[in-house]
Design an enzyme around this catalytic site. Sequence first.
Site, PDB file in Angstrom:
ATOM      1  N   GLY A  57       0.830  -1.194   0.000  1.00 25.37           N
ATOM      2  CA  GLY A  57       0.000   0.000   0.000  1.00 25.37           C
ATOM      3  C   GLY A  57       0.865   1.243   0.000  1.00 25.37           C
ATOM      4  O   GLY A  57       2.080   1.169   0.165  1.00 25.37           O
ATOM      5  N   SER A  66       2.349   4.927   1.233  1.00 20.91           N
ATOM      6  CA  SER A  66       2.782   5.503   2.488  1.00 20.91           C
ATOM      7  C   SER A  66       1.535   5.956   3.254  1.00 20.91           C
ATOM      8  O   SER A  66       0.570   6.438   2.645  1.00 20.91           O
ATOM      9  CB  SER A  66       3.691   6.699   2.173  1.00 20.91           C
ATOM     10  N   SER A  67       1.521   5.759   4.542  1.00 19.17           N
ATOM     11  CA  SER A  67       0.428   6.196   5.428  1.00 19.17           C
ATOM     12  C   SER A  67      -0.885   5.448   5.230  1.00 19.17           C
ATOM     13  O   SER A  67      -1.923   5.861   5.752  1.00 19.17           O
ATOM     14  CB  SER A  67       0.181   7.711   5.292  1.00 19.17           C
ATOM     15  N   GLY A  86      -1.576   2.446   6.383  1.00 16.17           N
ATOM     16  CA  GLY A  86      -1.877   1.622   7.551  1.00 16.17           C
ATOM     17  C   GLY A  86      -1.183   0.284   7.582  1.00 16.17           C
ATOM     18  O   GLY A  86      -1.473  -0.552   8.441  1.00 16.17           O
ATOM     19  N   LYS A  87      -0.243   0.065   6.665  1.00 14.79           N
ATOM     20  CA  LYS A  87       0.451  -1.228   6.596  1.00 14.79           C
ATOM     21  C   LYS A  87       1.157  -1.575   7.905  1.00 14.79           C
ATOM     22  O   LYS A  87       1.041  -2.693   8.401  1.00 14.79           O
ATOM     23  CB  LYS A  87       1.481  -1.228   5.459  1.00 14.79           C
ATOM     24  N   SER A  88       1.890  -0.636   8.452  1.00 17.76           N
ATOM     25  CA  SER A  88       2.659  -0.906   9.674  1.00 17.76           C
ATOM     26  C   SER A  88       1.756  -1.222  10.857  1.00 17.76           C
ATOM     27  O   SER A  88       2.050  -2.122  11.648  1.00 17.76           O
ATOM     28  CB  SER A  88       3.562   0.285  10.009  1.00 17.76           C
ATOM     29  N   ASP A  99      10.832   0.481   5.229  1.00 13.21           N
ATOM     30  CA  ASP A  99      11.205   1.697   5.959  1.00 13.21           C
ATOM     31  C   ASP A  99      12.270   1.404   7.013  1.00 13.21           C
ATOM     32  O   ASP A  99      13.153   2.235   7.258  1.00 13.21           O
ATOM     33  CB  ASP A  99       9.986   2.328   6.636  1.00 13.21           C
TER      34      ASP A  99
END
Length: 185
Positions: free
Chosen positions: A12, A14-15, A17-19, A39
């Site tokens: 997905g 950046s930002s 919600g993957k992390s 990252d």
Amino acid sequence: MTDTGRIVLLNGTSSSGKSSIAEELLRRWPTPAFRLAVDDLNAMRAKAQTRALDQPGLAETLRRTRAGFHRVVAGMAAAGNDVIMDHVLSEPWRLADCLELFRPFPVLLVGVRCAPDELARRERARGDRQPGTAAAQLDLVHAHGDDDLTVDTTRRSPADCAAEILAAVPGMGEPNAFSRLRAQA
């Protein structure tokens, strides 16, 4: 040598919600697993030397970093570890590289989506991303057009998304998005 591990590839912008989803997956995963994020690998790179690079030098360094990241994930899975991979497939070569390297492993390709206005709000709230990064990645990241599962984090919690992903894990295998994408190549 143990059996190969499984790879859950969260793709997905950046930002998106993957992390957060990956952290929730780690909490719920039934066996030991690893969250590996591009990252995190980028954060390990020497900063002063990177800042001194011209644009072609920086592009090559980032390409090598991402290619190395793919090999780290493949190496962990080859050693029998389950891997939750947090990545941005914003360049066609990244997907092509993963399709080839991950051939021996069960892969669940999860498209992590989020509405553009929410992405922009999250970028502003984070403060560590250049505004507009996610919007610029949006069409590129999902250009391959095939996922095993898609989750939308616009209004769903990481816990809800993780539960849906975990429910799909027992069915990992072929045919899947990776086998279909390989057949198209």
